[in-house]
Design a protein around this motif. Structure first.
Motif, PDB file in Angstrom:
ATOM      1  N   LYS A   1       0.559  -1.511   0.040  1.00  0.00           N
ATOM      2  CA  LYS A   1      -0.076   0.646   0.455  1.00  0.00           C
ATOM      3  C   LYS A   1       0.905   0.967   0.089  1.00  0.00           C
ATOM      4  N   PRO A   2       1.860   1.312  -1.415  1.00  0.00           N
ATOM      5  CA  PRO A   2       2.422   2.461  -0.861  1.00  0.00           C
ATOM      6  C   PRO A   2       1.054   3.724  -1.178  1.00  0.00           C
ATOM      7  N   GLU A   3       1.388   4.460   0.011  1.00  0.00           N
ATOM      8  CA  GLU A   3       0.702   6.273  -0.260  1.00  0.00           C
ATOM      9  C   GLU A   3       0.947   6.809  -1.610  1.00  0.00           C
ATOM     10  N   ASN A   4       1.817   7.056  -2.174  1.00  0.00           N
ATOM     11  CA  ASN A   4       1.882   8.158  -3.287  1.00  0.00           C
ATOM     12  C   ASN A   4       1.405   7.572  -4.641  1.00  0.00           C
ATOM     13  N   HIS A   5       0.901   5.648  -4.211  1.00  0.00           N
ATOM     14  CA  HIS A   5       0.780   4.615  -5.505  1.00  0.00           C
ATOM     15  C   HIS A   5       1.178   5.022  -6.530  1.00  0.00           C
ATOM     16  N   GLU A   6       1.904   4.596  -6.253  1.00  0.00           N
ATOM     17  CA  GLU A   6       3.821   4.319  -7.153  1.00  0.00           C
ATOM     18  C   GLU A   6       4.260   2.744  -6.847  1.00  0.00           C
ATOM     19  N   LYS A   7       3.937   2.287  -7.923  1.00  0.00           N
ATOM     20  CA  LYS A   7       5.020   1.005  -7.182  1.00  0.00           C
ATOM     21  C   LYS A   7       6.406   0.819  -7.180  1.00  0.00           C
ATOM     22  N   SER A   8       7.102  -0.355  -7.057  1.00  0.00           N
ATOM     23  CA  SER A   8       8.860  -0.145  -6.825  1.00  0.00           C
ATOM     24  C   SER A   8       9.091   1.004  -8.094  1.00  0.00           C
ATOM     25  N   SER A   9      10.695   1.621  -8.055  1.00  0.00           N
ATOM     26  CA  SER A   9      11.149   2.851  -8.442  1.00  0.00           C
ATOM     27  C   SER A   9      11.221   1.926  -9.909  1.00  0.00           C
ATOM     28  N   PHE A  10      12.161   0.616  -9.790  1.00  0.00           N
ATOM     29  CA  PHE A  10      12.115  -0.214 -11.318  1.00  0.00           C
ATOM     30  C   PHE A  10      11.255  -0.550 -11.918  1.00  0.00           C
ATOM     31  N   LEU A  11      10.075  -0.744 -11.905  1.00  0.00           N
ATOM     32  CA  LEU A  11       8.984  -0.972 -12.747  1.00  0.00           C
ATOM     33  C   LEU A  11       8.696   0.639 -13.608  1.00  0.00           C
ATOM     34  N   TYR A  12       8.710   0.159 -14.712  1.00  0.00           N
ATOM     35  CA  TYR A  12       8.164   1.084 -15.589  1.00  0.00           C
ATOM     36  C   TYR A  12       6.428   1.130 -16.046  1.00  0.00           C
ATOM     37  N   ASN A  13       6.127  -0.161 -15.769  1.00  0.00           N
ATOM     38  CA  ASN A  13       4.680  -0.219 -16.794  1.00  0.00           C
ATOM     39  C   ASN A  13       3.610  -0.819 -15.453  1.00  0.00           C
ATOM     40  N   HIS A  14       2.894  -0.913 -15.725  1.00  0.00           N
ATOM     41  CA  HIS A  14       1.379  -1.130 -14.213  1.00  0.00           C
ATOM     42  C   HIS A  14       2.107  -0.869 -13.262  1.00  0.00           C
ATOM     43  N   LYS A  15       2.304   0.531 -13.075  1.00  0.00           N
ATOM     44  CA  LYS A  15       3.211   1.191 -11.745  1.00  0.00           C
ATOM     45  C   LYS A  15       2.053   2.003 -11.054  1.00  0.00           C
ATOM     46  N   ARG A  16       0.677   2.098 -11.549  1.00  0.00           N
ATOM     47  CA  ARG A  16      -0.233   3.044 -10.379  1.00  0.00           C
ATOM     48  C   ARG A  16      -0.993   1.222  -9.170  1.00  0.00           C
ATOM     49  N   HIS A  17      -0.988   1.869  -8.433  1.00  0.00           N
ATOM     50  CA  HIS A  17      -1.656   1.385  -6.917  1.00  0.00           C
ATOM     51  C   HIS A  17      -2.886   1.589  -6.743  1.00  0.00           C
ATOM     52  N   ASN A  18      -3.739   0.555  -6.873  1.00  0.00           N
ATOM     53  CA  ASN A  18      -4.796   0.198  -6.640  1.00  0.00           C
ATOM     54  C   ASN A  18      -5.986   1.727  -7.525  1.00  0.00           C
ATOM     55  N   GLU A  19      -5.712   1.672  -8.679  1.00  0.00           N
ATOM     56  CA  GLU A  19      -5.841   3.180  -9.239  1.00  0.00           C
ATOM     57  C   GLU A  19      -7.032   1.863 -10.517  1.00  0.00           C
TER      58      GLU A  19
END
Length: 175
Positions: free
Chosen positions: A43-61
């Protein structure tokens, strides 16, 4: 358990459409859209997954990973492609690029070098030949992406010399 399985199975949706089907036309248009929903249990607060990912990066949206609009020109002696992209893939993977460059998925032109053989010289921005994955999820062999592919280029710039035999079962390229 069932909820997690549901999220994993129904987290991505791809749509491919062709706006022009007339095979005699030299100009064609196509589009590709990739919507997704992804849930990160940390549950990242900024809704972004790990910094090394570029695809399907947004959390819970619900988001667009890649929206691609492409035009293709093809004649006997010349060909050209222009692909414009939008979405999270372009936003995160090309974050260091100028705003105008983030839109370019593909932009190349080619000329036929032989009247009797299928020998072409293409130059510009082209889809990469490296690896088994692509920015277009529908072209990937698996639903999930590998970390190796996530950090390899899905595009390349330069010049490509290619030959295809008459049966079209052999294609050789030098990039």
């Amino acid at each position: 358990m069932i909820r997690n399985l549901f999220i994993a199975i129904f987290s991505s949706c791809s749509i491919l459409c062709y706006a022009q089907i007339d095979s005699s036309s030299k100009l064609s248009f196509s589009g590709y859209g990739e919507l997704y929903y992804s849930y990160d249990f940390s549950k990242p607060e900024n809704h972004e997954k790990s910094s090394f990912l570029y695809n399907h990066k947004r959390h819970n949206e619900i988001n667009a990973n890649l929206i691609l609009l492409k035009s293709n020109y093809s004649s006997i002696n010349t060909r050209a492609n222009l692909g414009i992209m939008f979405g999270n893939y372009a936003q995160y993977n090309l974050s260091a690029e100028p705003s105008w460059a983030k839109l370019i998925y593909e932009a190349n032109i080619g000329v036929k070098l032989s009247k009797s053989k299928s020998l072409w010289l293409d130059a510009g921005i082209m889809p990469s030949h490296i690896g088994f994955e692509s920015a277009i999820s529908a072209d990937c062999w698996t639903l999930t992406r590998s970390l190796l592919a996530e950090n390899s280029p899905y595009y390349e710039t330069g010049v490509k010399l290619s030959y295809t035999n008459k049966k079209e079962d052999l294609n050789i390229s030098i990039t």
